[in-house]
Design a protein around this motif. Sequence first.
Motif, PDB file in Angstrom:
ATOM      1  N   ALA A  36       0.813  -1.221   0.000  1.00 56.50           N
ATOM      2  CA  ALA A  36       0.000   0.000   0.000  1.00 56.50           C
ATOM      3  C   ALA A  36       0.846   1.270   0.000  1.00 56.50           C
ATOM      4  N   GLY A  37       2.176   1.137   0.098  1.00 54.09           N
ATOM      5  CA  GLY A  37       3.032   2.321   0.162  1.00 54.09           C
ATOM      6  C   GLY A  37       2.689   3.133   1.409  1.00 54.09           C
ATOM      7  N   ASP A  38       2.803   4.468   1.299  1.00 50.14           N
ATOM      8  CA  ASP A  38       2.540   5.264   2.497  1.00 50.14           C
ATOM      9  C   ASP A  38       1.061   5.604   2.675  1.00 50.14           C
ATOM     10  N   ALA A  39       0.189   4.848   1.982  1.00 53.29           N
ATOM     11  CA  ALA A  39      -1.253   5.007   2.224  1.00 53.29           C
ATOM     12  C   ALA A  39      -1.610   4.539   3.635  1.00 53.29           C
ATOM     13  N   VAL A  40      -0.774   3.675   4.216  1.00 52.88           N
ATOM     14  CA  VAL A  40      -0.961   3.288   5.621  1.00 52.88           C
ATOM     15  C   VAL A  40       0.376   3.495   6.343  1.00 52.88           C
ATOM     16  N   PRO A  41       0.328   3.778   7.663  1.00 56.85           N
ATOM     17  CA  PRO A  41       1.601   4.001   8.379  1.00 56.85           C
ATOM     18  C   PRO A  41       2.456   2.731   8.358  1.00 56.85           C
ATOM     19  N   PRO A 227      -1.430  -2.115  16.368  1.00 54.60           N
ATOM     20  CA  PRO A 227      -0.400  -1.082  16.273  1.00 54.60           C
ATOM     21  C   PRO A 227       0.129  -0.615  17.631  1.00 54.60           C
ATOM     22  N   VAL A 228       1.441  -0.546  17.732  1.00 53.52           N
ATOM     23  CA  VAL A 228       2.095   0.053  18.905  1.00 53.52           C
ATOM     24  C   VAL A 228       2.903   1.234  18.370  1.00 53.52           C
ATOM     25  N   LEU A 271      -7.545   5.023  21.324  1.00 53.84           N
ATOM     26  CA  LEU A 271      -7.651   6.481  21.183  1.00 53.84           C
ATOM     27  C   LEU A 271      -6.405   7.123  20.596  1.00 53.84           C
ATOM     28  N   ILE A 272      -5.433   6.309  20.266  1.00 49.82           N
ATOM     29  CA  ILE A 272      -4.160   6.869  19.769  1.00 49.82           C
ATOM     30  C   ILE A 272      -4.323   7.402  18.352  1.00 49.82           C
ATOM     31  N   ASP A 273      -3.797   8.607  18.130  1.00 45.72           N
ATOM     32  CA  ASP A 273      -3.718   9.142  16.770  1.00 45.72           C
ATOM     33  C   ASP A 273      -2.444   8.564  16.134  1.00 45.72           C
ATOM     34  N   HIS A 274      -2.625   7.735  15.126  1.00 43.22           N
ATOM     35  CA  HIS A 274      -1.487   7.018  14.550  1.00 43.22           C
ATOM     36  C   HIS A 274      -0.510   7.917  13.791  1.00 43.22           C
TER      37      HIS A 274
END
Length: 379
Positions: A36-41, A227-228, A271-274
Amino acid sequence: MPTRVFDIAIIGGGVIGLTLARELGARGAKVAVIDAGDAVPQATPAAAGMLAPSFENCEEFGGPSEALYRLGSRSLELWKSYAAALEEETGIFIDYRNDGALGLSYRDAQTQDLAEQAVRVKKLGGAAEMISGAEARALEPALSKEVAAALYAPEDAQVDPRRVMAALTVSLNALDVEMVRTRVLSLGEGDAARQFASADGDVFAAEKIVVAAGAVSGLTPRGLVYPVKGEATAVAAEVVLTRVVRAPGAYLCPKAEGRLVIGATEELGPLIDHHSVSDAAIAGLRANAGRAVPALETAKELERWTGLRPGTPDGAPIMGRDKEGRFLALGHYRNGVLHAPAAAEAMAALILGETPPFDLAPFDPRRFGPGRFSPGQGG
Ligand code: GLY
């Protein structure tokens, strides 16, 4: 009807997916990487690249820590020749350094923890010794006088993950590995288990599907890979550190061209903003780095970023097959870069129907209980 049909499709172009593609491609397999490239972190470009089995194991999760240590130390050994071969093949410098790492303590309780860690590492056959603050400063003169003792792990190493990714990309190009830029949204089930669908509306099929996707892919059952978040920064190194320094609350990794990476926070939860990087997080890392190496207090910031580590419930990766027969190579949490060469050799063997060179049972997805890997949707 599928838009495209592949022999082997690897979903996920992080360091795990790319090293596996290189291994399979070098062995003559026809491989495509869907990313996905940088479309996802992403995790790999955010990593510091520490190859540090002496410090990074999953002791605190009560998981398969000995197996995890052995995976890390096997891969650390592989990195020596892997780094040299990748650089020679591609002409791209990946900044592999094997000068060891120092874990610092300022007070008795921290020294005690490090001493226990040194005993564990030595018991597992690794190299680790406790040294005094003065001995640590003899190795790294920029360290603060406050450093009371250190765990010296002379065999730990590091690479620059962004350079590694660049080199792997060149290598895969030469091996005719196809790179497909799209986000995979879902995996097929039952009769359609050899298919997967992308955000662009395509349906792909492959003889063998490998899921090597990251923390937010949504391609694993809920809660098994999550995700961490880690925030980090790079500064212009006004002082010379020759090796990785792991201080309380920050690690310091000297890189080429006068860059020094300071990492990293750990945050998780719904609640984390990724995507955000906070001033407070970077200030905290800078303060902890400055305590260990006072000359860094005024170092100019070059960059700050965030990434998402793919965490798992026991801190160990997932390598094996799901109930639909797909291959899983994911969830390497803090150690994807370290594990990559060993994971690639083991997963390539599994995919090609050979016996992997080490036992994958401790990393089998079924350790999380029946049904958690059937079928491959959730997130
Ligand atoms: N391996 C270091 C980190 O994940 O921050």
